[in-house]
Enzyme design. Structure first.
Site, PDB file in Angstrom:
ATOM      1  N   GLU A  85       3.839   7.720  -0.053  1.00  0.00           N
ATOM      2  CA  GLU A  85       4.386   8.962  -0.607  1.00  0.00           C
ATOM      3  C   GLU A  85       4.542  10.065   0.444  1.00  0.00           C
ATOM      4  O   GLU A  85       3.958  11.149   0.336  1.00  0.00           O
ATOM      5  CB  GLU A  85       3.543   9.433  -1.795  1.00  0.00           C
ATOM      6  CG  GLU A  85       3.622   8.462  -2.945  1.00  0.00           C
ATOM      7  CD  GLU A  85       3.134   9.025  -4.265  1.00  0.00           C
ATOM      8  OE1 GLU A  85       2.479  10.083  -4.280  1.00  0.00           O
ATOM      9  OE2 GLU A  85       3.422   8.399  -5.315  1.00  0.00           O
ATOM     10  N   GLU A 104       4.460   1.832  -7.089  1.00  0.00           N
ATOM     11  CA  GLU A 104       3.629   2.512  -8.082  1.00  0.00           C
ATOM     12  C   GLU A 104       4.457   2.860  -9.316  1.00  0.00           C
ATOM     13  O   GLU A 104       5.600   3.316  -9.205  1.00  0.00           O
ATOM     14  CB  GLU A 104       3.032   3.807  -7.521  1.00  0.00           C
ATOM     15  CG  GLU A 104       1.960   3.617  -6.473  1.00  0.00           C
ATOM     16  CD  GLU A 104       1.331   4.943  -6.058  1.00  0.00           C
ATOM     17  OE1 GLU A 104       1.377   5.910  -6.877  1.00  0.00           O
ATOM     18  OE2 GLU A 104       0.802   5.020  -4.939  1.00  0.00           O
TER      19      GLU A 104
END
Length: 546
Positions: free
Chosen positions: A240, A368
């Site tokens: 991320e 995710e």
């Protein structure tokens, strides 16, 4: 969510498995300690050719084994293990500040014992067995660089961290579970959120060359140690990333107002891949998009023939509240939204990660996504239906996936700590305070509280006095709540958490932390069933490179 008696069946199965696996976690001893003295940079070399797993590689839009047969990566992520998070492990604040507070309150030796035991119990061979029995083919392991390198001794690597990881790799190898190594917390922080072990709201990684040098060097070390380990499916090199909000979240640089910096990101990625390839030419390298793995609009086209890409695809119906299919009332958005299977598919096909990988004919892995189960108890089935539809869409478009998260204190894990466990009983009052104070920034779906309302009112008052007509009031509340409640208040509560364990003996701490062991956890059987349905499906055919 409520648990039925049938949900205890996998728990009983663990007791049976323990009789013949001899799992180290059941002994209450530190599973990594016995191996640390023998660990070294070449400790993994003995596995060069003797494992039965095959190296995976990219072939067009597919991932294939050595024979060219398609492999579908389906699994989960043990977040909270080698990278702790507040909503997963139950503590407030960031991990590195928590460790400092625990050392202050308990003493360095007792605090170290505490964290070692939590690691021992959180993820070990029994968890690998559970995941293989559920049908998983891969586990994505989030890693905090602090397990492998100390800020006081840059470029010198910590053997105990590698010994712990090596042991889990051997368990995964033994049971045929592929591993993706995920650097979840990088030196200097690649984003400004809690999940990168950031307690400052400042990201230094993208602007300070020294941190990038350490990042590249650590991946070179991983490559040296694991270049011959087929159990590793690949390297997810940076979780991320957010390359252009170095000073923290403010109303002008989050959400739709965020402006990526792909020149900066592409340069880091190209340098890293080049350096890894000087050592390791065999493992897949997974690259994530900017803005927390959502924005691929300016990412450089594939420049290596063994690269795949990872997007994170959290969706509104996975969080609620509201019925699915039907109307969802997301608390982090301004209006109700109607969601069904068709909208979920449109959402997936319009995602930049999907479009990027289709355009360039490379594999897509949704690293995710997930649903939560600590919202309204009567909506658990809605969250499961939303997840079921979402995975079905991934499968219909030949997408690899890993859910977030494998195990936690009762939020979204396949396994959750039992409410009657000694750890949960000890922290139960603190958990209630965390909810009341809104310290877990992730859990925006929970109802409002007086403290959260007061924080929103303060943000509005500040906005009115500032008087900037361009200021987005909703984003101002979001950013200020994160700063005041997650960062400041979460850190403020860490001595309280540490005090819950003060004066306890090592035996008492060991008993409490055994609550994290798989045999003591309670499966979310509905979630396990949905995931197993898809995990058990075969990959289709042989690759033709397209």
């Amino acid at each position: 969510m409520t648990r039925k008696a049938s949900n205890l069946k996998p728990r009983r199965e663990f007791l049976r498995l323990a009789a013949f696996t001899g799992a180290a976690a059941f002994t209450g001893k530190g599973v990594a300690a016995a191996e640390e003295q023998n660990a070294g940079p070449q400790a993994a070399d003995s596995h060069e050719e003797d494992d039965k797993m095959e190296f995976l590689r990219v072939s067009g839009r597919h991932i294939v084994d050595a024979k060219g047969k398609q492999v579908r990566l389906r699994g989960t992520c043990p977040g909270g293990w080698m990278n702790m998070e507040d909503f997963i492990n139950g503590h407030p604040g960031a991990e590195h500040t928590l460790r400092a507070q625990m050392a202050e309150v308990l003493g360095p030796a007792r605090a170290q014992f505490f964290f070692e035991r939590m690691l021992d119990y959180f993820f070990n061979e029994d968890d690998v067995i559970f995941l293989r029995r559920a049908g998983a083919s891969v586990v994505r392991i989030p890693l905090n660089y602090r397990h492998f390198e100390d800020d006081s001794s840059p470029f010198k690597y910590i053997e105990a961290g590698f010994a712990r990881l090596d042991q889990v790799l051997r368990h995964c190898e033994r049971h045929g579970l592929y591993v993706i190594l995920d650097l979840h917390s990088a030196q200097g922080w690649q984003n400004v959120h809690w999940h990168s072990d950031n307690a400052s709201r400042i990201s230094l990684f993208w602007e300070v060359a020294f941190y990038q040098d350490r990042f590249v060097a650590l991946w070179q070390e991983f490559a040296r140690r694991y270049m011959n380990r087929a159990v590793i499916a690949g390297y997810d090199v940076l979780n991320e990333p957010c390359a252009n909000n170095a000073l923290g979240d403010y109303p002008w640089n989050v959400g739709s107002k965020y402006r990526p910096n792909f020149d900066r990101m592409n340069a880091v990625y190209r340098r890293l891949v080049t350096e890894i390839r000087k050592i390791d030419s065999r493992h897949i390298i997974f690259l994530e998009g900017d803005d927390y793995a959502k924005d691929f609009s300016g990412l450089e086209k594939p420049f290596d023939d063994n690269i795949a890409y990872s997007s994170h695809n959290y969706t509104v119906p996975g969080f609620g509240p509201g019925r699915y299919p039907g109307t969802i009332h997301p608390r982090s958005a301004g209006s109700a939204q109607d969601w069904d299977l068709a909208k979920q598919e449109r959402n997936f096909l319009e995602a930049e990660g999907t479009r990027f990988t289709q355009e360039h004919n490379v594999p897509l892995w949704v690293g995710e996504f997930g649903s939560v189960f600590n919202g309204p108890s009567n909506e658990s089935s809605d969250r499961l239906r939303a997840l079921d539809d979402q995975i079905g869409i991934f499968e219909s478009h030949e997408t690899h996936w890993t859910t977030w998260n494998y195990k936690d204190v009762g939020v979204m894990g396949m396994l959750t700590l039992s409410p009657a466990s000694p750890y949960m009983e000890r922290i139960s009052d603190l958990l209630r305070k965390k909810v009341a104070l809104g310290t877990d920034d992730w859990m925006k779906w929970l109802p409002s509280t007086p403290v959260k309302d007061a924080t929103a009112q303060l943000a509005d008052q500040i906005g009115q006095v500032v008087g900037d007509p361009q200021l987005d009031a909703r984003l101002n509340v979001r950013c200020m709540s994160q700063t005041l409640l997650c960062f400041y208040t979460g850190t403020l509560m860490q001595p309280l958490y540490a005090g819950l364990f003060k004066g306890l003996s090592e035996n008492e701490l060991d008993h409490i932390l055994s609550s994290f062991s798989a045999k003591r956890c309670v499966p979310n059987q509905g979630l396990v069933d949905v995931l197993s349905k898809y995990m058990a499906m075969p990959a289709q055919g042989s690759s033709t490179g397209g």
